[in-house]
Design an enzyme around this catalytic site. Structure first.
Site, PDB file in Angstrom:
ATOM      1  N   GLY A  97       0.715  -0.991  -0.525  1.00  0.00           N
ATOM      2  CA  GLY A  97      -0.465   0.103  -0.171  1.00  0.00           C
ATOM      3  C   GLY A  97       0.539   1.639  -0.375  1.00  0.00           C
ATOM      4  O   GLY A  97       1.814   1.294   0.667  1.00  0.00           O
ATOM      5  N   GLY A 157       1.395   3.662   4.093  1.00  0.00           N
ATOM      6  CA  GLY A 157       2.700   3.042   3.367  1.00  0.00           C
ATOM      7  C   GLY A 157       3.783   4.221   2.321  1.00  0.00           C
ATOM      8  O   GLY A 157       4.564   3.661   2.439  1.00  0.00           O
ATOM      9  N   HIS A 179     -20.351   9.246   8.619  1.00  0.00           N
ATOM     10  CA  HIS A 179     -19.550  10.524   7.957  1.00  0.00           C
ATOM     11  C   HIS A 179     -20.699  11.081   8.090  1.00  0.00           C
ATOM     12  O   HIS A 179     -21.416  11.015   6.209  1.00  0.00           O
ATOM     13  CB  HIS A 179     -18.995  10.622   6.307  1.00  0.00           C
ATOM     14  CG  HIS A 179     -17.740  11.519   6.754  1.00  0.00           C
ATOM     15  ND1 HIS A 179     -18.296  12.897   7.111  1.00  0.00           N
ATOM     16  CD2 HIS A 179     -16.939  12.408   6.866  1.00  0.00           C
ATOM     17  CE1 HIS A 179     -17.553  14.176   6.749  1.00  0.00           C
ATOM     18  NE2 HIS A 179     -16.494  13.871   6.374  1.00  0.00           N
ATOM     19  N   SER A 194     -16.264  17.549   2.639  1.00  0.00           N
ATOM     20  CA  SER A 194     -15.076  17.859   3.630  1.00  0.00           C
ATOM     21  C   SER A 194     -16.226  18.253   5.120  1.00  0.00           C
ATOM     22  O   SER A 194     -17.315  19.159   4.653  1.00  0.00           O
ATOM     23  CB  SER A 194     -13.984  18.501   3.736  1.00  0.00           C
ATOM     24  OG  SER A 194     -13.929  19.206   4.967  1.00  0.00           O
ATOM     25  N   ARG A 208     -18.822  13.337  14.022  1.00  0.00           N
ATOM     26  CA  ARG A 208     -19.463  12.615  13.090  1.00  0.00           C
ATOM     27  C   ARG A 208     -20.271  11.679  13.394  1.00  0.00           C
ATOM     28  O   ARG A 208     -21.606  11.935  13.071  1.00  0.00           O
ATOM     29  CB  ARG A 208     -18.591  11.925  11.824  1.00  0.00           C
ATOM     30  CG  ARG A 208     -17.494  12.705  11.607  1.00  0.00           C
ATOM     31  CD  ARG A 208     -16.196  12.453  10.952  1.00  0.00           C
ATOM     32  NE  ARG A 208     -14.981  13.387  10.022  1.00  0.00           N
ATOM     33  CZ  ARG A 208     -14.654  12.742   9.383  1.00  0.00           C
ATOM     34  NH1 ARG A 208     -13.824  11.682   8.776  1.00  0.00           N
ATOM     35  NH2 ARG A 208     -14.021  14.126   8.728  1.00  0.00           N
ATOM     36  N   HIS A 222     -18.062   5.682   4.964  1.00  0.00           N
ATOM     37  CA  HIS A 222     -16.195   6.826   5.175  1.00  0.00           C
ATOM     38  C   HIS A 222     -15.494   6.252   5.303  1.00  0.00           C
ATOM     39  O   HIS A 222     -14.359   5.854   5.081  1.00  0.00           O
ATOM     40  CB  HIS A 222     -16.522   7.737   5.749  1.00  0.00           C
ATOM     41  CG  HIS A 222     -15.255   9.136   5.640  1.00  0.00           C
ATOM     42  ND1 HIS A 222     -15.468   8.879   4.132  1.00  0.00           N
ATOM     43  CD2 HIS A 222     -14.768   9.425   6.273  1.00  0.00           C
ATOM     44  CE1 HIS A 222     -14.120   9.683   4.249  1.00  0.00           C
ATOM     45  NE2 HIS A 222     -13.626  10.452   5.292  1.00  0.00           N
ATOM     46  N   GLU A 240      -5.484   3.030   8.554  1.00  0.00           N
ATOM     47  CA  GLU A 240      -6.742   3.075   8.706  1.00  0.00           C
ATOM     48  C   GLU A 240      -6.868   0.810   8.988  1.00  0.00           C
ATOM     49  O   GLU A 240      -7.551   0.680   9.335  1.00  0.00           O
ATOM     50  CB  GLU A 240      -7.727   3.429   7.459  1.00  0.00           C
ATOM     51  CG  GLU A 240      -8.879   2.822   7.768  1.00  0.00           C
ATOM     52  CD  GLU A 240      -9.805   3.146   6.606  1.00  0.00           C
ATOM     53  OE1 GLU A 240      -9.576   4.008   5.892  1.00  0.00           O
ATOM     54  OE2 GLU A 240     -11.151   3.592   6.700  1.00  0.00           O
ATOM     55  N   ARG A 294     -13.486   7.938  14.925  1.00  0.00           N
ATOM     56  CA  ARG A 294     -12.332   9.462  14.469  1.00  0.00           C
ATOM     57  C   ARG A 294     -12.709  10.339  13.820  1.00  0.00           C
ATOM     58  O   ARG A 294     -14.051  10.364  14.116  1.00  0.00           O
ATOM     59  CB  ARG A 294     -11.944   7.974  13.435  1.00  0.00           C
ATOM     60  CG  ARG A 294     -10.197   8.754  12.935  1.00  0.00           C
ATOM     61  CD  ARG A 294     -10.459   8.545  11.258  1.00  0.00           C
ATOM     62  NE  ARG A 294     -11.063   8.517  10.164  1.00  0.00           N
ATOM     63  CZ  ARG A 294     -11.084  10.432   9.822  1.00  0.00           C
ATOM     64  NH1 ARG A 294     -10.562  10.741  10.366  1.00  0.00           N
ATOM     65  NH2 ARG A 294     -11.508   9.914   8.651  1.00  0.00           N
TER      66      ARG A 294
END
Lengths: 247, 647
Positions: free
Chosen positions: B41, B46, B267, B285, B338, B409, B433, B443
């Protein structure tokens, strides 16, 4: 909406490709262009035919993975968007749509509509970075940078590396792509230090990889999904010339 | 038999990481050259890990499924990255960032990991600026900040609405520099299909070349999974189309434990679903909640008029609008976390106040902010988001409010790791993640970017050295052993099986069915009944998949249907574990809302006495039930409390 699609099919990099004609029906105008291709592919699979390969990932216009020449335009008829953000409401019921891969010597076709853009990675590997290791760097606010410079740097940094510029250029030049990176770093004090070396190395790599020369037609700017200005090419040229001058 | 030892260092919370770093072993430069590391990744975790490990002198191989490392889905993160710089002088601190993150996660994260995250956050901003990331600045030349949900300070650094892109381009540039030097070798368009374990240690991977179909083996002294989350189990999510949980799932089947799989983040601000031809959902966003106000009409007749398109939002007067977040949560208003914002939107829509034809949308309105600041300021702050919204919906958000609805999300759950980010398979690490450790049950916004880069730049490069210091005598990994043979055989058999089914349903058709089961039963509100039902339905659907899926073409070519089929096969198992985990957790916390467990005001009702633990699942075979292990969460620095965003 009902549509007629003429799509480039090519078995693999070595095979000779050609256009095939397909029809899709009952597509909602609120569907995205790539969702329309999903529908076509789903139909093709049910008909026992091979689905069409095309690159895509984020489907929100930022990863740079999707491409496609649609009716002769990179990322299709709308402006400042990628193919994945194009919606069918931009077309009319009964339209014929021609879909091709990027056409550029430096981006060979891999299969159908997918091309190899690894040349862009190689250009950035030649110098598209600031040579700092992880750790041991100064506090982020140690060097004030004017808002104007930071904003201009960000304007250039918005490039998503999709390849539309080189695919659109009649000379197959990657100047807008190279200029965006060079310019973004050149606007920042921390990027200035290697400015000349960077410009020279990236341009040399671009030439080596078979991209053409820039003749300032501006076609790249017109098709860039992120609206990157060709003013950055002028800045790249200045960087490049000053590097040559120092040699 | 793997055991659950979190390896949290002794000592006071604020000193754990410094003490730990001082005592773990390091590898000499001469020995680093002899050690191979595989990184899977190239997102923020990564790319930053591969670059940093390459700089240190290890031989790194990095794999990604896209055509370039720069395409990883971190690129799509919009709003920002948190750090405890306190540049705004608003009394922020490492402790406050730590506290907000633990509280935001509804007290289901590991204190020591979260504190370390807050502690290294400042170094990330320094690093990114040094790399040339063009963060937003004030006129005086210093860095600008904005606010995100779950915080009362402004600690979020941003680059317009493209922060993830800019941070990833920074990490990708650092990676490119190492690729040019030869310390990192990059393998784009390679999909890792299995992890190879030899004598109990991770020793390599089996990959498929996405263009040619060639199955290859790669050996290493350690393997790092930075493969992101598994939100695409829901079919519709804000994840990229190719994001998947397959590497994590293969690791689970090889002995890496999976923690809190049911913790999914929904989200609150996404563009609503438009129809059944839709392939993915687009996020707007969270930063928009700095200036946007969320509302629905107070009167049902206005709702009807909106749905019938007889009225526009702008026709509804101020006194008839219900700014329900400001009403319910005066202290945090539109900037509640959220999970809270998503549930509140669902509550209003379930009560019949949804503002579009489907009844599943609320308004996000900039009228007040435009009046206060002017359209230009709003354009500067959110121009690209407004443009994206208009392109997708054909509505101009400068004139009419956006319509939004919650969507899948992010997944807080993931592969269990100890304090060193090592999984229960020695030598196998999980970062970003892909692991479970930092975000608990919810989160906070702008914390995913922070965690990916914290792990990759500043945690893993230290902790992996401790493990590798014991490997300096190990020779290059031999990839001709029986373990590699067996892993490769398994991969080839699975692919052959998929082609042999020749059924009647396409991969997407079955994936949509799975998504429907997940969203209805393991989504924003779950019950014991729905979670039980989901497990049964997924089992049935899995049978359907393995008897009726249709995968065209062959392995030896660029075959996107095969790629999707391999990933869906894993989602069809992972989804069941998510439901099982949700059923086990008889409480509501963060994104995990069990309808049976709520306070009189409709907030999540935790049960700290029985569930203050990470639920950690061990695979026991295809026909056996997984075994539950519990990592008790000990809270020493914070007091467990009902989350309060009201005052």
């Amino acid at each position: 909406m009902n549509l007629k699609l003429k799509i480039w099919r090519q078995k693999n990099a070595k095979a000779k490709g050609g256009f095939e004609t397909y029809h899709v029906e009952n597509v909602s105008p609120d569907t995205s262009f790539l969702e329309m291709l999903d529908i076509l592919n789903n139909n093709l699979i049910h008909e026992g035919k091979e689905p069409i390969v095309f690159d895509h990932d984020c489907r929100e216009g930022i990863c740079g993975m999707c491409s496609l020449h649609i009716n002769g335009h990179a990322h299709g008829p709308d402006t400042e968007i990628t193919t994945c953000q194009l919606h069918m409401r931009k077309f009319k019921d009964g339209d014929t749509i021609v879909i091709e891969p990027w056409r550029s010597a430096a981006f060979p076709v891999i299969k159908d509509l997918a091309v190899d853009r690894s040349a862009y990675d190689k250009i950035l590997q030649a110098g598209g970075f600031i040579s700092v290791n992880t750790g041991g760097v100064p506090d982020a606010n140690a060097i004030p940078i004017s808002k104007k410079d930071a904003d201009e740097s960000m304007d250039a940094a918005a490039c998503i590396g999709c390849g539309a510029c080189a695919a659109t250029c009649k000379n197959g030049s990657a100047m807008l792509f190279v200029a965006a990176r060079v310019s973004s770093l050149a606007k920042l004090p921390q990027g200035r230090i290697e400015g000349a070396r960077r410009a020279k190395a990236m341009v040399a790599k671009m030439d080596e990889l078979g991209f053409g020369n820039c003749t300032n037609t501006g076609a790249c700017e017109a098709e860039c999904p992120k609206g990157i200005s060709i003013a950055h090419i002028a800045r790249l040229n200045r960087e490049f010339l000053s590097a040559k001058f120092k040699d | 038999m793997a055991t659950l030892d979190s390896k949290i260092p002794e000592g006071p919370l604020a000193e754990k990481w410094s003490n730990h770093k001082a005592h773990i072993k390091v590898v000499s430069p001469a020995n680093k050259r002899k050690l191979d590391i595989i990184v899977i990744g190239t997102g923020l975790g990564g790319a930053s890990a591969a670059a940093s490990l390459g700089e240190l002198g290890y031989n790194v191989k990095v794999f990604c499924i896209q055509d370039s490392p720069r395409r990883a889905h971190s690129i799509a993160a919009q709003g920002g990255i948190n750090a405890a710089k306190n540049y705004q002088n608003d009394n922020d601190s490492v402790f406050r960032l730590f506290y907000d993150t633990i509280k935001g996660g509804d007290y289901r994260a590991r204190e020591a990991n979260v504190y370390r995250l807050a502690e290294v956050s400042n170094a990330i901003i320094d690093q990114c600026v040094a790399q040339g990331v063009p963060f937003a600045r004030e006129y005086g030349g210093l860095l600008d900040n904005r606010s995100f949900g779950g915080a009362q300070v402004s600690r979020t650094f941003y680059a317009r609405g493209q922060t993830g892109q800019q941070l990833l381009l920074g990490a990708y540039a650092a990676l490119n520099r190492q690729i040019a030097k030869g310390s990192v070798k990059s393998f784009p368009r390679h999909e890792v299909l299995d992890i190879v374990v030899v004598d109990g240690k991770a020793r390599g991977v089996i990959t498929r070349n996405i263009i040619t179909g060639e199955i290859e083996r790669f050996g290493a002294h350690a393997v790092v999974m930075a493969t992101g989350g598994y939100g695409n189990v829901f079919f519709l999510s804000t994840n990229a189309m190719n994001s998947n949980g397959s590497v994590a799932w293969q690791a689970y089947k090889k002995g890496a434990f999976f923690a809190n799989p049911c913790f999914t983040q929904i989200h609150p601000t996404c563009i609503p679903v438009h129809g059944d031809q839709q392939s993915k959902l687009t996020l707007m966003s969270e930063s928009l909640r700095n200036d946007g106000r969320i509302w629905v009409p107070k009167k049902k007749e206005d709702v009807e008029a909106l749905r019938a398109k007889k009225k526009k939002a702008s026709d509804i007067p101020e006194e008839d609008r219900d700014y329900y977040l400001e009403r319910r949560y005066p202290a945090f208003g539109n900037l509640v976390p959220r999970d809270v914002a998503s549930r509140a939107a669902k509550e209003r829509c379930d009560a019949g106040y949804g503002v579009n034809e489907t009844g599943l949308a609320v308004f996000l309105d900039f009228k007040t902010a435009i009046a206060r600041l002017g359209e230009d300021v709003i354009r500067q702050r959110y121009g690209n988001l407004f443009q994206m919204y208009e392109k997708i919906t054909d509505v101009n958000p400068y004139h009419e409010p956006m319509m939004i609805y919650p969507a899948v999300h992010y997944t807080m759950g993931g592969i269990w790791v100890d304090y060193n980010l090592m999984t229960t398979i020695p030598g196998l690490y999980a970062i970003g993640e892909a692991n479970f450790s930092d975000h608990g049950a919810n989160r906070l916004g702008a914390s995913a970017l922070m965690q990916g880069l914290a792990d990759g730049y500043f945690v893993l490069p230290y902790t992996i050295g401790d493990y590798l210091s014991h490997e300096i005598q190990s020779p290059k990994v031999d990839t001709t052993t029986k373990e590699f043979d067996e892993a490769e055989k398994g991969v080839r058999e699975k692919i052959a099986k998929l082609f042999s089914i020749k059924g009647k349903q396409t991969v997407d058709e079955i994936h949509k069915k799975l998504g429907h089961i997940m969203w209805e039963n393991v989504g924003m509100a779950r019950t014991a009944e729905s979670l039980t039902k989901a497990q049964e339905e997924i089992k049935e659907l899995r049978k359907e998949f393995w008897t009726d899926v249709m995968v065209p073409g062959t392995n030896e070519e660029f075959n996107q249907e095969l790629e999707k089929a391999i990933r869906l096969a894993d989602f069809l198992e992972l989804g069941e574990l998510m439901a099982r985990d949700g059923l086990n957790r008889n409480e509501s916390c963060g994104g995990h809302f069990r309808t049976e467990y709520q306070t009189p005001e409709g907030e999540a009702q935790r049960d700290d006495e029985h569930y203050a633990y990470a639920a950690v699942w061990e695979y026991k075979g295809p026909d056996a039930e997984p075994v539950l292990h519990k990592e008790e969460l000990k809270f020493e620095a914070v007091k467990l409390a009902q989350r309060n965003y009201k005052d």
